[in-house]
Design a protein around this motif. Sequence first.
Motif, PDB file in Angstrom:
ATOM      1  N   GLN A   1       7.595  -5.187  21.307  1.00  0.00           N
ATOM      2  CA  GLN A   1       8.587  -6.145  20.823  1.00  0.00           C
ATOM      3  C   GLN A   1       9.436  -6.683  21.970  1.00  0.00           C
ATOM      4  O   GLN A   1       9.750  -7.880  22.013  1.00  0.00           O
ATOM      5  N   ARG A   2       9.802  -5.810  22.921  1.00  0.00           N
ATOM      6  CA  ARG A   2      10.588  -6.283  24.072  1.00  0.00           C
ATOM      7  C   ARG A   2       9.785  -7.290  24.891  1.00  0.00           C
ATOM      8  O   ARG A   2      10.348  -8.278  25.391  1.00  0.00           O
ATOM      9  N   MET A   3       8.488  -7.041  25.056  1.00  0.00           N
ATOM     10  CA  MET A   3       7.654  -8.004  25.781  1.00  0.00           C
ATOM     11  C   MET A   3       7.640  -9.350  25.064  1.00  0.00           C
ATOM     12  O   MET A   3       7.704 -10.406  25.690  1.00  0.00           O
ATOM     13  N   VAL A   4       7.575  -9.300  23.736  1.00  0.00           N
ATOM     14  CA  VAL A   4       7.557 -10.541  22.948  1.00  0.00           C
ATOM     15  C   VAL A   4       8.877 -11.289  23.100  1.00  0.00           C
ATOM     16  O   VAL A   4       8.906 -12.497  23.367  1.00  0.00           O
ATOM     17  N   LEU A   5       9.979 -10.559  22.934  1.00  0.00           N
ATOM     18  CA  LEU A   5      11.299 -11.208  22.943  1.00  0.00           C
ATOM     19  C   LEU A   5      11.688 -11.739  24.318  1.00  0.00           C
ATOM     20  O   LEU A   5      12.543 -12.622  24.428  1.00  0.00           O
ATOM     21  N   SER A   6      11.071 -11.215  25.385  1.00  0.00           N
ATOM     22  CA  SER A   6      11.363 -11.712  26.737  1.00  0.00           C
ATOM     23  C   SER A   6      10.240 -12.613  27.255  1.00  0.00           C
ATOM     24  O   SER A   6      10.206 -12.937  28.436  1.00  0.00           O
ATOM     25  N   SER A   7       9.338 -13.009  26.379  1.00  0.00           N
ATOM     26  CA  SER A   7       8.177 -13.802  26.797  1.00  0.00           C
ATOM     27  C   SER A   7       8.546 -15.260  26.996  1.00  0.00           C
ATOM     28  O   SER A   7       9.697 -15.675  26.787  1.00  0.00           O
ATOM     29  N   ALA A   8       7.541 -16.045  27.364  1.00  0.00           N
ATOM     30  CA  ALA A   8       7.755 -17.477  27.606  1.00  0.00           C
ATOM     31  C   ALA A   8       7.474 -18.320  26.368  1.00  0.00           C
ATOM     32  O   ALA A   8       7.477 -19.544  26.442  1.00  0.00           O
ATOM     33  N   PHE A   9       7.245 -17.677  25.223  1.00  0.00           N
ATOM     34  CA  PHE A   9       7.071 -18.429  23.980  1.00  0.00           C
ATOM     35  C   PHE A   9       8.380 -19.115  23.612  1.00  0.00           C
ATOM     36  O   PHE A   9       9.467 -18.647  23.985  1.00  0.00           O
ATOM     37  N   PRO A  10       8.333 -20.208  22.841  1.00  0.00           N
ATOM     38  CA  PRO A  10       9.575 -20.819  22.344  1.00  0.00           C
ATOM     39  C   PRO A  10      10.370 -19.817  21.508  1.00  0.00           C
ATOM     40  O   PRO A  10       9.810 -18.858  20.962  1.00  0.00           O
ATOM     41  N   GLU A  11      11.681 -20.038  21.402  1.00  0.00           N
ATOM     42  CA  GLU A  11      12.562 -19.065  20.770  1.00  0.00           C
ATOM     43  C   GLU A  11      12.140 -18.747  19.337  1.00  0.00           C
ATOM     44  O   GLU A  11      12.110 -17.575  18.939  1.00  0.00           O
ATOM     45  N   GLU A  12      11.819 -19.767  18.556  1.00  0.00           N
ATOM     46  CA  GLU A  12      11.428 -19.531  17.167  1.00  0.00           C
ATOM     47  C   GLU A  12      10.178 -18.672  17.087  1.00  0.00           C
ATOM     48  O   GLU A  12      10.070 -17.772  16.238  1.00  0.00           O
ATOM     49  N   GLU A  13       9.230 -18.918  17.982  1.00  0.00           N
ATOM     50  CA  GLU A  13       7.994 -18.143  17.982  1.00  0.00           C
ATOM     51  C   GLU A  13       8.258 -16.700  18.430  1.00  0.00           C
ATOM     52  O   GLU A  13       7.669 -15.750  17.895  1.00  0.00           O
ATOM     53  N   ARG A  14       9.158 -16.534  19.414  1.00  0.00           N
ATOM     54  CA  ARG A  14       9.515 -15.181  19.849  1.00  0.00           C
ATOM     55  C   ARG A  14      10.108 -14.385  18.692  1.00  0.00           C
ATOM     56  O   ARG A  14       9.765 -13.222  18.477  1.00  0.00           O
ATOM     57  N   GLU A  15      11.013 -15.009  17.938  1.00  0.00           N
ATOM     58  CA  GLU A  15      11.653 -14.316  16.829  1.00  0.00           C
ATOM     59  C   GLU A  15      10.638 -13.965  15.741  1.00  0.00           C
ATOM     60  O   GLU A  15      10.687 -12.873  15.163  1.00  0.00           O
ATOM     61  N   TYR A  16       9.706 -14.879  15.472  1.00  0.00           N
ATOM     62  CA  TYR A  16       8.698 -14.615  14.439  1.00  0.00           C
ATOM     63  C   TYR A  16       7.786 -13.462  14.856  1.00  0.00           C
ATOM     64  O   TYR A  16       7.549 -12.526  14.075  1.00  0.00           O
ATOM     65  N   LEU A  17       7.272 -13.511  16.074  1.00  0.00           N
ATOM     66  CA  LEU A  17       6.368 -12.453  16.538  1.00  0.00           C
ATOM     67  C   LEU A  17       7.106 -11.126  16.696  1.00  0.00           C
ATOM     68  O   LEU A  17       6.563 -10.057  16.408  1.00  0.00           O
ATOM     69  N   GLY A  18       8.371 -11.183  17.158  1.00  0.00           N
ATOM     70  CA  GLY A  18       9.163  -9.964  17.252  1.00  0.00           C
ATOM     71  C   GLY A  18       9.397  -9.346  15.888  1.00  0.00           C
ATOM     72  O   GLY A  18       9.365  -8.118  15.730  1.00  0.00           O
ATOM     73  N   GLY A  19       9.627 -10.198  14.875  1.00  0.00           N
ATOM     74  CA  GLY A  19       9.773  -9.706  13.511  1.00  0.00           C
ATOM     75  C   GLY A  19       8.497  -9.079  12.989  1.00  0.00           C
ATOM     76  O   GLY A  19       8.528  -8.119  12.202  1.00  0.00           O
ATOM     77  N   GLN A  20       7.356  -9.610  13.425  1.00  0.00           N
ATOM     78  CA  GLN A  20       6.066  -9.046  13.025  1.00  0.00           C
ATOM     79  C   GLN A  20       5.933  -7.607  13.539  1.00  0.00           C
ATOM     80  O   GLN A  20       5.486  -6.715  12.804  1.00  0.00           O
ATOM     81  N   ILE A  21       6.332  -7.366  14.768  1.00  0.00           N
ATOM     82  CA  ILE A  21       6.283  -6.005  15.318  1.00  0.00           C
ATOM     83  C   ILE A  21       7.285  -5.110  14.595  1.00  0.00           C
ATOM     84  O   ILE A  21       7.008  -3.946  14.299  1.00  0.00           O
ATOM     85  N   ASP A  22       8.468  -5.644  14.288  1.00  0.00           N
ATOM     86  CA  ASP A  22       9.470  -4.868  13.553  1.00  0.00           C
ATOM     87  C   ASP A  22       8.945  -4.461  12.182  1.00  0.00           C
ATOM     88  O   ASP A  22       9.168  -3.329  11.729  1.00  0.00           O
ATOM     89  N   ASP A  23       8.237  -5.359  11.500  1.00  0.00           N
ATOM     90  CA  ASP A  23       7.661  -5.030  10.191  1.00  0.00           C
ATOM     91  C   ASP A  23       6.670  -3.875  10.305  1.00  0.00           C
ATOM     92  O   ASP A  23       6.629  -2.985   9.438  1.00  0.00           O
ATOM     93  N   ILE A  24       5.873  -3.873  11.379  1.00  0.00           N
ATOM     94  CA  ILE A  24       4.900  -2.788  11.575  1.00  0.00           C
ATOM     95  C   ILE A  24       5.626  -1.465  11.761  1.00  0.00           C
ATOM     96  O   ILE A  24       5.267  -0.441  11.164  1.00  0.00           O
ATOM     97  N   GLN A  25       6.691  -1.458  12.588  1.00  0.00           N
ATOM     98  CA  GLN A  25       7.412  -0.209  12.821  1.00  0.00           C
ATOM     99  C   GLN A  25       8.160   0.241  11.579  1.00  0.00           C
ATOM    100  O   GLN A  25       8.191   1.441  11.261  1.00  0.00           O
ATOM    101  N   ASN A  26       8.750  -0.689  10.862  1.00  0.00           N
ATOM    102  CA  ASN A  26       9.490  -0.331   9.662  1.00  0.00           C
ATOM    103  C   ASN A  26       8.560   0.292   8.618  1.00  0.00           C
ATOM    104  O   ASN A  26       8.913   1.290   7.973  1.00  0.00           O
ATOM    105  N   ALA A  27       7.362  -0.261   8.472  1.00  0.00           N
ATOM    106  CA  ALA A  27       6.375   0.311   7.556  1.00  0.00           C
ATOM    107  C   ALA A  27       5.937   1.697   8.033  1.00  0.00           C
ATOM    108  O   ALA A  27       5.752   2.620   7.224  1.00  0.00           O
ATOM    109  N   PHE A  28       5.800   1.860   9.341  1.00  0.00           N
ATOM    110  CA  PHE A  28       5.413   3.160   9.894  1.00  0.00           C
ATOM    111  C   PHE A  28       6.501   4.202   9.638  1.00  0.00           C
ATOM    112  O   PHE A  28       6.211   5.355   9.299  1.00  0.00           O
ATOM    113  N   LEU A  29       7.767   3.821   9.789  1.00  0.00           N
ATOM    114  CA  LEU A  29       8.870   4.744   9.516  1.00  0.00           C
ATOM    115  C   LEU A  29       8.836   5.230   8.070  1.00  0.00           C
ATOM    116  O   LEU A  29       9.114   6.401   7.788  1.00  0.00           O
TER     117      LEU A  29
END
Length: 633
Positions: A387-415
Amino acid sequence: MESSTRQDDPSAARAAADPAPDEADGAAPACREPADFYAPAGRDGVGRFCRRFLDENALTATELLHHPRHQTALSNTATFVAILTQAERAMDRKGAMTPLANEIARLTRERLKENPPPDFLTDAYPGVAAELLSTGGFLGRFLLDAAVTQHIAVCRSFVEKAGSLLELAETTAHPDALASIERLLGEILLSDAGTASCARDAPFAVLIDLIVTLVAVDRPMPDDAPPVFRRLDALMRRVPMPGLRDALAAAFRREMAKPACFTIASAGDMFGIEAVQREILALSDLSARLRDRDGNYVGGARTEAALQRRTALLVNEDTVPEITRGRNYVQKLRILFVLQKMPLSPSAGKAVNDYLKSFFDSRDFAGRLLDCWKERNEKLKGLAEVQRMVLSSAFPEEEREYLGGQIDDIQNAFLRTQRVLAPLIQAKDDAPADAVLDIVRLAGDGAICSGKSRLAVARVLYRHCHRPRFVRHVLLNAPGAKERAARAAWLRQSLAMVGVPFIDLAAQQVLVVDDEEGPRAFVASVLRELGIGRVDTAADGQEALERLQAEDAAYDLIVCDWMMPRLNGLDLLKRVRESRGDLPFLMVTALATLDAVKRALAHHVSGYIAKPFTPDQLEEKIFLVLAQKGAGE
């Protein structure tokens, strides 16, 4: 330097000095008068067109322009006419260079005849420089350059000359005295032969690291670096050297244009994939070191272009999948996010971005990503890293937030599915301290994704880390004050990673107000046993008010009885709120009626506790009130 009238054979023109790649990027200077050759652009032009002669004789453009013997030696070479012809063609001034060269030679002889450069010892340089520069204007600068040129004339190699110049630089901090030295050092480093001589023919990768360390000033110069580079590092850290820094940036671009590689393919790397991966990582490191905080490259667009040209040889639409071959899912993501931040051509950048998105779009993305780690905690840490790699990537901000949220969903489900937080959520009272500490460690290690996962972890930690039994287990059982302070600092830092405040009880100051000595001593005793750093007492509201108005009053909490003579608890609360609206105030009362509670709440009481109460009940209230204040901050 006077031109002869003989015509050299055609091979002489082909033998004329080839300009270095970086030098060739710039336009030829329009030199119309002798003085133009002494300007920075003019000297660069002399260095460019006379490069072969200068390198063969370990000379710089400044030395050539200030010493008749060097000028005569150049005019006697077989390539001199070819050099003039090449310069005339570049400047579109046919037939103009020969008279200019003759005039420069004549003026050099006359100036030095009228003002012979003094011989001087190194320590005398500051005084000599000041005296020569006092002549003023162009002549003063010419005479200083000539004196320095004569001083280093006994040196037979670039490295010896650089050493002699650095000795002069160590004697002064005056900008005008250093200007001549900076110019000569820069010209040495602009030369391929000069750089190699100063670096003791260091291998390509080592030389690049030495140059970038000087330019970026981002790490110490290695102890085993060549002496000239160590002394250059000391000089550039002592005084600003923008011209020398530009020359080093040009030297970096020149070296990067060479076909040499940072790494060599190993015997088991049949297709050279690992070598390419290591090459890309090396280029990524250089790219990061040469960028400032605003993302601008040292040396500007030309440095970025030099990195881009080299990267283009490795990264394109066809090679992107091959570059990540043989790596697991997360290793591929690491390489691709590194590539994304490198200076790439538009087509290569699009290829990298498209390939990255294909990972996130795949149906089995979550499963394949989690399969990269074996242990539960490693999976959580790995997801947070992605997620940190995604949020610090060169993707546009909206895309960073969407992909970062995707990783958060995976971790939240794992928890949830792995019941990581279940022991804390299901605990009716106090969860096992070790179970709480396990989650605190994960938070401190940065293993929790921002978003829903962090919120879920923050809720359970906020609830359990402020319970008395947990505090006793972690802090009060510490073997000494130093260990206790270290544990408190670790807790505060770890909890802050998920946005949970931590109250260090040892740093708290509490005022206990009660007109009855027994209850007053009981509350104070409970607070001291809880680990409160300082506990003061007052026999009534008036005494408490006087303590609060003292200059050194810095209380973090007031525990106050309601019914007291002189000034009761409610009136004290009113007075406190006039000056300290944020000071936690815990009301102790035997009148726990709805009307009494409403009256206290009207004046923003932080909490109340009804008599009689046990030590555990009081501790719970203390933590509740202090935690509320910490959350507000």
